[in-house]
Scaffold this active site. Structure first.
Site, mmCIF file in Angstrom:
data_model
loop_
_atom_site.group_PDB
_atom_site.id
_atom_site.type_symbol
_atom_site.label_atom_id
_atom_site.label_comp_id
_atom_site.label_asym_id
_atom_site.label_seq_id
_atom_site.Cartn_x
_atom_site.Cartn_y
_atom_site.Cartn_z
ATOM 1 N N GLU A 106 8.228 -10.087 -29.067
ATOM 2 C CA GLU A 106 9.085 -9.215 -28.262
ATOM 3 C C GLU A 106 10.539 -9.347 -28.711
ATOM 4 O OE1 GLU A 106 8.065 -9.350 -24.011
ATOM 5 O OE2 GLU A 106 10.205 -9.138 -23.561
ATOM 6 N N ASP A 108 14.242 -8.196 -27.181
ATOM 7 C CA ASP A 108 14.778 -7.686 -25.902
ATOM 8 C C ASP A 108 16.268 -7.449 -25.828
ATOM 9 O OD1 ASP A 108 12.434 -7.986 -24.412
ATOM 10 O OD2 ASP A 108 12.902 -10.057 -23.888
ATOM 11 N N GLU A 110 18.561 -6.832 -22.407
ATOM 12 C CA GLU A 110 18.535 -6.696 -20.946
ATOM 13 C C GLU A 110 19.968 -6.611 -20.431
ATOM 14 O OE1 GLU A 110 14.581 -8.753 -19.202
ATOM 15 O OE2 GLU A 110 16.086 -10.164 -19.968
#
Ligand SMILES: *[C@@H]1O[C@H](CO)[C@@H](O)[C@H](O)[C@H]1NC(C)=O
Length: 293
Positions: A106, A108, A110
């Site tokens: 993953e 990411d 955020e």
């Protein structure tokens, strides 16, 4: 004559490298539905201009999200996002790539909201083989709620680069030589979502979502995807090694990009897992490279 030929030769080289040293222009008007589908709470996504712009809506009933139709092995993935304006404390807007299996990879972004006038935090993370714990956090050098800005990931065999408006804010190099897993064989989909995370997002969960300010709205455009799409039965991407993001110019940052990255380090970084000795008495091996930046 010799020098003339030399000049000719140099300019040919220069032209050849010029072709690939900058990413091609990305079309801005691709409709959402060409590459993406809603993941949940379909009625909390609103469409504008024939789908070339959308809004995700978070209210006290639900957030919402979407994902790419295709799965990709390597590429350049970007999104233009305007974050939830005003009082966004407790909300999280995420833009990420993820594989679908249990030991998943993953990448990411955020965006942690805040009270009106207080700064957003951009947290990045990388998971390899189901293991994360590689968070970095920065403040942005602009207010991300005022305009659309471009958030993107460059992913090839050599590195994963996180970029904000083409400024590299983080590099995760392939450190296989140091025994660190690097995402290379699990195709990923692109995801984005807006949800309530007031148990941790803002000042560690101290600031709660103010539902009297709902609905919370994040806006998106730029649904073009520059990736090696993997078909259901082919595990590897046929064009691997041939696309612009694989070329020499994208295998490492250039001197200018390293300067920008150091600028982000010096002025905007508020947390780096590589420096958190309380949490990791022995830093992860790739942190050796991180320190060299
Ligand atoms: C919110 O604002 C406070 C006060 O300026 C700051 O300490 C915090 O880092 C900001 N961001 C988040 C997501 O908590």
């Amino acid at each position: 004559m010799a020098s003339f030929l030399w000049t000719l030769c140099l300019s040919a080289l220069f032209l050849a490298s010029g072709v690939i040293s900058a990413p091609p222009k990305r079309p801005i008007d691709v409709p959402f539905g060409r590459n993406y589908v809603p993941t949940w709470a379909f009625d909390h996504i609103k469409y504008f201009n024939g789908g070339s712009e959308i809004q995700l809506v978070l209210d006290k009933y639900t957030g919402t999200g979407f994902q790419s139709k295709g799965s990709y092995l390597f590429g350049h993935f970007s999104m233009h996002i305007k974050m939830v304006p005003g009082d966004s404390a407790g909300t999280v807007t995420a833009f990420y790539l993820s594989s679908q299996n249990s030991e998943h990879d993953e990448i990411d972004f955020e965006f942690l909201g805040n009270r009106t006038g207080q700064p957003y935090i951009l947290q990045t993370n990388v998971y390899t083989g189901g293991k994360g714990d590689k968070e970095q956090r920065i403040y942005l050098w602009f207010d991300p709620t005022k305009e659309f800005h471009t958030y993107s990931v460059l992913w090839n065999m050599y590195q994963i680069v996180f970029l904000v408006d083409d400024v590299p804010i983080r590099v995760f190099k392939n450190s296989k030589d140091l025994g660190v897993r690097f995402p290379f064989n699990q195709p990923m989909k692109i995801y984005s979502s807006l949800w309530n995370a007031d148990d941790w997002a803002t000042r560690g969960g101290l600031e709660k979502t103010d539902w009297s300010k709902a609905p919370f709205i994040a806006s998106y455009k730029g649904f073009h995807v520059d990736g090696c799409e993997v078909s259901v039965n082919a595990k590897f991407c046929e064009t691997q090694g041939k696309r612009w993001w694989d070329q020499k110019a994208f295998q490492d940052l250039d001197a200018y990009q390293y300067r920008r990255l150091r600028w982000v380090r010096q002025k905007y970084t508020i947390y780096n897992y590589c420096n958190d000795r309380a949490r990791f008495p022995t830093p992860s091996p790739e942190c050796k490279r991180d320190r060299d930046i």
